[in-house]
Scaffold this motif. Structure first.
Motif, PDB file in Angstrom:
ATOM      1  N   PHE A 104      -1.649 -82.492  -8.512  1.00 32.87           N
ATOM      2  CA  PHE A 104      -1.896 -83.519  -9.614  1.00 32.87           C
ATOM      3  C   PHE A 104      -3.532 -83.363  -9.982  1.00 32.87           C
ATOM      4  O   PHE A 104      -4.114 -83.305 -11.118  1.00 32.87           O
ATOM      5  N   VAL A 151      -6.130 -82.695 -13.057  1.00 30.22           N
ATOM      6  CA  VAL A 151      -7.050 -83.460 -13.414  1.00 30.22           C
ATOM      7  C   VAL A 151      -8.517 -82.713 -13.496  1.00 30.22           C
ATOM      8  O   VAL A 151      -9.443 -82.867 -14.343  1.00 30.22           O
ATOM      9  N   ILE A 156      -4.437 -81.582 -20.374  1.00 30.38           N
ATOM     10  CA  ILE A 156      -3.522 -82.464 -19.507  1.00 30.38           C
ATOM     11  C   ILE A 156      -2.182 -82.525 -20.131  1.00 30.38           C
ATOM     12  O   ILE A 156      -1.021 -82.476 -19.499  1.00 30.38           O
ATOM     13  N   ILE A 176       0.691 -80.554 -17.844  1.00 30.56           N
ATOM     14  CA  ILE A 176       1.659 -81.500 -17.085  1.00 30.56           C
ATOM     15  C   ILE A 176       3.160 -80.974 -17.640  1.00 30.56           C
ATOM     16  O   ILE A 176       4.152 -81.119 -17.131  1.00 30.56           O
ATOM     17  N   PRO A 221       3.242 -90.563 -10.827  1.00 29.19           N
ATOM     18  CA  PRO A 221       2.983 -89.227 -10.784  1.00 29.19           C
ATOM     19  C   PRO A 221       3.309 -88.135  -9.815  1.00 29.19           C
ATOM     20  O   PRO A 221       3.529 -87.118  -9.562  1.00 29.19           O
ATOM     21  N   ALA A 234       2.487 -89.762 -15.907  1.00 30.14           N
ATOM     22  CA  ALA A 234       1.748 -88.807 -15.345  1.00 30.14           C
ATOM     23  C   ALA A 234       0.535 -88.437 -16.410  1.00 30.14           C
ATOM     24  O   ALA A 234      -0.682 -88.243 -15.900  1.00 30.14           O
ATOM     25  N   LYS A 235       0.671 -88.197 -17.811  1.00 33.55           N
ATOM     26  CA  LYS A 235      -0.373 -87.938 -18.518  1.00 33.55           C
ATOM     27  C   LYS A 235      -1.373 -89.260 -18.587  1.00 33.55           C
ATOM     28  O   LYS A 235      -2.572 -89.211 -18.492  1.00 33.55           O
ATOM     29  N   ALA A 281      -3.371 -89.138 -15.467  1.00 34.62           N
ATOM     30  CA  ALA A 281      -4.188 -87.837 -15.457  1.00 34.62           C
ATOM     31  C   ALA A 281      -5.581 -88.113 -16.272  1.00 34.62           C
ATOM     32  O   ALA A 281      -6.563 -87.958 -16.131  1.00 34.62           O
ATOM     33  N   ALA A 331      -9.203 -88.353 -15.529  1.00 39.51           N
ATOM     34  CA  ALA A 331      -9.905 -87.264 -16.121  1.00 39.51           C
ATOM     35  C   ALA A 331     -11.457 -88.046 -17.083  1.00 39.51           C
ATOM     36  O   ALA A 331     -12.177 -87.354 -17.341  1.00 39.51           O
TER      37      ALA A 331
END
Length: 253
Positions: free
Chosen positions: A97, A101, A116, A120, A142, A159-160, A163, A167
């Motif tokens: 993961f 990032v 991303i 993902i 995530p 998860a996005k 992330a 980021a």
């Protein structure tokens, strides 16, 4: 070498502090809500799809986000530890993961969001909750999703969401949107990120990002941010708005 280790340690501390909003903020919102159903209309016309939203005090989506918020706090600790010392990280899922990032941090603007979304989408295998967990509507964090390597639309979206925050995107520019796909007759979840005043949908059904006003046959239902869940008050069918037609692939995920 000593300076490098010290720098990574400070980075881990900053990451841990930055992740803290995932859990406590959701709990704070829960404490502020009453039990009357939908309360406290808020002027949020700058939300994705440009619709107004109200804060719901209960419901399945609200409860799912409450549960996910507590688990995201645990994810934040693990990610901070691994980000501070990759060589001794005990979580392969965290390393995978964080690699996504890292690649996103090296980009800017739309390229960061696209990195991303694409990475993902490729990292997670589409799988229903029933097939994976023997239950319906399970929202995974995530690290759980990356450990399994599979998930459904909510898992991609969460998860996005995480992330993008790691980021460098501001939480005020991040959302998860629950929508009704009127073509398939089912609910769907996407991450949304605001760039230069425009909301882009990061959808696991397609690699290209689509601006909200160009999404077709989607009826927005709920929008989620770092403070909690809001229900859209007006949810028209988005089929006749200006712009290019929505051409995303159609399927269960």
């Amino acid at each position: 070498m000593g300076l490098s280790v010290q720098s990574r340690a400070w980075r881990a501390i900053i990451l841990a502090c930055g992740m803290a909003w995932f859990g406590p903020a959701v709990n704070l919102k829960a404490a502020e809500l009453d039990s009357s159903g939908v309360a406290e209309l808020t002027d949020r016309s700058t939300e994705p799809f440009g619709l107004f939203a109200a804060v719901p005090s209960a419901g399945a989506v609200w409860q799912k986000w409450q549960d996910a918020g507590r688990q995201l706090g645990d994810d934040g600790v693990q990610l901070a530890l691994c980000d501070g010392d990759r060589d001794h990280c005990s979580s392969p899922a965290a390393l995978r993961f964080l690699a996504i990032v890292d690649n996103a941090r090296a980009r800017e603007g739309r390229a960061r969001l696209g990195e991303i979304n694409r990475a993902i989408n490729l990292a997670i295998r589409p799988m229903s909750d029933l097939a994976q967990y023997g239950a319906t509507d399970v929202w995974s964090t995530p690290l759980v999703t990356f450990a399994h390597g599979a998930g459904d639309c909510e898992d991609y979206a969460i998860a996005k969401f995480v992330a993008l925050r790691l980021a460098g995107l501001s939480p005020v520019d991040l959302r998860i949107v629950i929508i009704r796909d009127t073509l398939l007759g089912e609910d769907h979840a996407v991450a949304a990120a605001r760039l230069d005043g425009h909301w882009l949908m990061l959808d696991n059904r397609r690699m290209a990002m689509v601006e909200d006003i160009h999404a077709r046959n989607y009826r927005p239902l709920f929008v989620i941010d770092q403070t909690g869940v809001m229900k859209y008050v007006d949810t028209p069918l988005l089929a006749n708005l200006p712009g290019q037609p929505y051409t995303g692939s159609i399927g269960l995920f």
